[in-house]
Design a protein around this motif. Structure first.
Motif, PDB file in Angstrom:
ATOM      1  N   LYS A 166      -0.958  -6.360 -36.779  1.00 18.82           N
ATOM      2  CA  LYS A 166      -0.471  -5.267 -35.909  1.00 18.82           C
ATOM      3  C   LYS A 166       0.928  -4.863 -36.337  1.00 18.82           C
ATOM      4  O   LYS A 166       1.230  -3.689 -36.470  1.00 18.82           O
ATOM      5  CB  LYS A 166      -0.455  -5.743 -34.448  1.00 18.82           C
ATOM      6  CG  LYS A 166      -1.590  -5.188 -33.640  1.00 18.82           C
ATOM      7  CD  LYS A 166      -1.356  -5.156 -32.146  1.00 18.82           C
ATOM      8  CE  LYS A 166      -0.950  -6.475 -31.542  1.00 18.82           C
ATOM      9  NZ  LYS A 166      -1.240  -6.614 -30.125  1.00 18.82           N
ATOM     10  N   SER A 167       1.804  -5.838 -36.551  1.00 14.80           N
ATOM     11  CA  SER A 167       3.181  -5.469 -36.852  1.00 14.80           C
ATOM     12  C   SER A 167       3.305  -4.872 -38.251  1.00 14.80           C
ATOM     13  O   SER A 167       4.072  -3.929 -38.438  1.00 14.80           O
ATOM     14  CB  SER A 167       4.148  -6.634 -36.624  1.00 14.80           C
ATOM     15  OG  SER A 167       3.830  -7.667 -37.480  1.00 14.80           O
ATOM     16  N   LEU A 169       0.886  -3.205 -39.991  1.00 15.81           N
ATOM     17  CA  LEU A 169       0.196  -1.904 -40.087  1.00 15.81           C
ATOM     18  C   LEU A 169       0.902  -0.816 -39.282  1.00 15.81           C
ATOM     19  O   LEU A 169       0.867   0.356 -39.641  1.00 15.81           O
ATOM     20  CB  LEU A 169      -1.265  -2.033 -39.615  1.00 15.81           C
ATOM     21  CG  LEU A 169      -2.213  -2.763 -40.566  1.00 15.81           C
ATOM     22  CD1 LEU A 169      -3.558  -2.998 -39.920  1.00 15.81           C
ATOM     23  CD2 LEU A 169      -2.393  -1.987 -41.882  1.00 15.81           C
ATOM     24  N   ASN A 170       1.560  -1.228 -38.197  1.00 19.84           N
ATOM     25  CA  ASN A 170       2.246  -0.223 -37.364  1.00 19.84           C
ATOM     26  C   ASN A 170       3.709  -0.062 -37.722  1.00 19.84           C
ATOM     27  O   ASN A 170       4.368   0.868 -37.263  1.00 19.84           O
ATOM     28  CB  ASN A 170       2.123  -0.578 -35.872  1.00 19.84           C
ATOM     29  CG  ASN A 170       0.672  -0.640 -35.439  1.00 19.84           C
ATOM     30  OD1 ASN A 170      -0.165   0.043 -36.008  1.00 19.84           O
ATOM     31  ND2 ASN A 170       0.370  -1.478 -34.468  1.00 19.84           N
TER      32      ASN A 170
END
Ligand code: AR6
Length: 171
Positions: A166-167, A169-170
């Motif tokens: 999550k961290s 890719l975002n």
């Protein structure tokens, strides 16, 4: 290529091909490998045995393709991740992990498969640090420009991997 992130069980994925984090014997094991063979049934093991008879073991970083048996996916690509030891071996281990992702994408293309789901190769029994493995996986996929593959799904089973993806890719 569109990149998606999911938290869940890769055996449930309705994509053209799911990737298995296998070992060089190709004859099954624990973790995601065990889950895929259990859910997919004996057709997968039989196909793996046929490959073994033909080419012998699968080397680390390389990949082979079989039927997906009873799974919703059409095919399974089995790749063998590196065991993480770190130290002087770390650079080679990182390269081998990247090779897994790249060789799976190439094999999917050769078979005209347009959607592929990856587990977090080597981050379980083979103990690769999860943040390091995430960066390698995402970079390898982003560097691979494909005219055939449309969707790549990273399927995370545990919270720590999911947070890492999550961290990155975002971010
Ligand atoms: N769906 C998605 N991911 C899963 C699932 C699942 N059903 N089950 C586990 N994971 P591991 P490795 C995640 O140990 O480190 C086998 O015995 C898990 O949370 O399956 O490459 C093989 O035969 C972890 O993040 O594979 C080899 O001997 C990730 O899958 C050896 O393990 C990879 O963990 C390979 O070790």
């Amino acid at each position: 290529m569109k990149i998606e992130l999911i938290k869940g069980d890769i055996t449930k994925m309705e994509v053209d091909v799911i990737v298995n984090a296998a070992n060089s014997s190709l004859l099954g094991g624990g973790g995601v490998d065990g889950a895929i063979h259990r859910a997919g049934g004996k057709a997968i093991l039989e196909a793996c045995q046929a490959i073994r008879n033909k080419q012998g073991k699968c080397k680390t970083g390389e990949a082979v393709i079989t039927t997906a048996g009873d799974l919703p996916a059409e095919k399974v690509i089995h790749t063998v991740g590196p065991v993480y030891n770190g130290g002087k071996r770390e650079e080679k281990e990182k390269e081998l992990l990247a090779n897994c992702y790249t060789n799976c994408l190439k094999l999917a293309e050769e078979n005209n498969l347009i959607s592929i789901a990856f587990p977090n190769i080597s981050t379980g029994i083979y103990r690769f640090p999860k943040a390091m493995a995430t960066e390698i996986a995402i970079n390898a996929v982003k560097q691979h420009k494909s005219k055939i593959i449309e969707t790549v799904v990273f399927v995370c089973f545990d919270d720590e991997n999911h947070e890492c993806y999550k961290s990155l890719l975002n971010g």
